[in-house]
Motif scaffolding. Sequence first.
Motif, short mmCIF file in Angstrom:
data_model
loop_
_atom_site.label_atom_id
_atom_site.label_comp_id
_atom_site.label_asym_id
_atom_site.label_seq_id
_atom_site.Cartn_x
_atom_site.Cartn_y
_atom_site.Cartn_z
N ILE A 27 0.78 -1.09 0.00
CA ILE A 27 0.30 0.12 0.00
C ILE A 27 1.21 1.61 0.34
O ILE A 27 1.74 1.20 0.62
CB ILE A 27 -1.36 0.05 1.05
N GLY A 28 0.59 2.23 -1.19
CA GLY A 28 2.23 3.30 -1.82
C GLY A 28 3.47 2.27 -1.01
O GLY A 28 3.62 2.03 -1.58
N ASP A 29 4.15 3.15 -0.84
CA ASP A 29 5.83 2.50 0.25
C ASP A 29 5.58 1.80 1.76
O ASP A 29 7.12 1.88 1.57
CB ASP A 29 6.23 4.46 0.38
N ASP A 30 4.34 1.25 1.47
CA ASP A 30 4.33 0.47 2.63
C ASP A 30 3.80 -0.72 3.11
O ASP A 30 3.65 -1.12 1.86
CB ASP A 30 3.44 1.26 4.19
N ILE A 31 3.54 -1.29 3.90
CA ILE A 31 3.27 -3.02 3.57
C ILE A 31 2.48 -2.73 4.57
O ILE A 31 3.49 -3.18 6.08
CB ILE A 31 4.43 -4.10 3.99
N LEU A 32 1.28 -3.40 4.82
CA LEU A 32 0.33 -3.57 5.76
C LEU A 32 0.70 -5.21 6.02
O LEU A 32 0.64 -6.38 5.36
CB LEU A 32 -0.93 -3.31 5.32
N ASP A 33 0.68 -5.46 7.01
CA ASP A 33 1.56 -6.43 8.18
C ASP A 33 -0.29 -7.23 8.48
O ASP A 33 -0.55 -7.07 9.06
CB ASP A 33 1.93 -6.64 9.10
N LEU A 34 -1.00 -8.55 7.47
CA LEU A 34 -1.53 -9.26 7.19
C LEU A 34 -1.54 -10.27 8.96
O LEU A 34 -2.90 -10.27 9.38
CB LEU A 34 -2.13 -9.76 6.10
N THR A 35 -0.29 -11.08 9.43
CA THR A 35 -0.53 -11.13 10.25
C THR A 35 -1.10 -10.62 11.51
O THR A 35 -1.92 -10.89 12.82
CB THR A 35 0.64 -12.36 10.46
N GLU A 36 -0.33 -9.33 11.63
CA GLU A 36 -0.73 -8.44 12.97
C GLU A 36 -2.06 -7.67 12.68
O GLU A 36 -2.89 -7.71 13.99
CB GLU A 36 -0.30 -7.87 12.91
#
Length: 434
Positions: A48-57
């Motif tokens: 997502i944009g310049d980031d990564i959303l942590d699905l496990t969290e």
Amino acid sequence: MTTTDATHDPGLTSWVASANGHAEFPIQNLPLGVFSVSGGSPRAGVAIGDDILDLTEALRLGLLAGEAARAVEATADGTLNGLMGLGAGPRRALRAQLSHLLAEGTQPRPHLLHRSSDVTLHLPARIGDYTDFYVGIHHATNVGKIFRPDNPLLPNYKYVPIGYHGRASSVRLSGTPVTRPNGQRKRAEDPTPSYGPCRNLDYELEMGIWIGPGNDLGTPIRIGDAPNHVAGYCLLNDWSARDVQGWEYQPLGPFLAKNFLTTVSPWVVTPEALAPFRIAQAPRAEGDPAPLPYLSDGADQATGAFDLELEITILTPKMREAGLPPHRLSLSNMRHMYWTAAQIVTHHACNGCDLHPGDLLGTGTLSAPDPTGLGSLLETSRGGKEPVRLPSGEERRFLEDGDEVALHARGRREGFATIGFGPCLGTVRPAPGI
């Protein structure tokens, strides 16, 4: 076929500021991947944009429910294989809940994010099998003209999706160096072959198809159901040792010239994200045979192709030293596939071959019909006879040590957000000593 919905709304923005207007990963994309932080184990994430959303969290905090939670639970082993095997339902539920979770106006949760530059990306799936097809008709014709000027396309090409089984063990993620392979080579004027570094190293501009739910051994996949067996798409570069290939490929086809490295982009762009870019399959030329009934489906012909820009760039050591930007070598499009993804999947399983979640299929080189969109140096240089001139004053017939080649793909359509796949790149390093 997947249709557009609220997750594709071009007016949708995110509390992740870098996603808004992002050239590749706006909130309308949400591709799946696997990453790790320093000292941690691989886990599933979403770009997502310049980031990564942590699905496990997100799952641990109870932010995902129902089928979406089931989708993330299936990634507990640090791969997307389990999620891919669940099929479209859980994947769509996850997309919908993520779109809501990341949308502007909902509670920002920056603790779920990792900067892309701070993590390590991994192959998104454990690849059991890899098959490379040859469905770019312009590439097939161009290559055929080089070797068979009077008969560039063999009679079976327009009846059957041509493919060969590749080597899954040497599929690697974008950024992995390309070690120039050693092998047997024989020029036309040489009395016998010699063994040594490949002289004619080349790239191939392809798309990768990730398999979702599989099929039982002995049970074919019907063309109308084939889209349900596709989990997503990526970029794919099937690096090729052309001089090795020219000597070894008869009579059984590609072997060592292809299996030394295949590079894929890290993110799995889902069929749902690509819904706005579906188009009708190009009509066949007058006189071409119609697909046989097992490969023929009206819905697939109406919406089974994709309008995606495909680009190749090169950055040589001399260009890098001079501060020059990467130079575009080609701009093609995924629409130039003679066979659709559904037809590829159907044909692969038509004899009862069992596909499995996380299997990878390559489309073959996707060249455009004009010289500005050729997908390999073999075509661009006409077999090495006409060198490509670069802004640095250099020439390239084939790749040299230190050259960096990058593939890019973008979906653009009026009324929808532009999305991308992330880079698929590799830098050539010298062959090992022999």
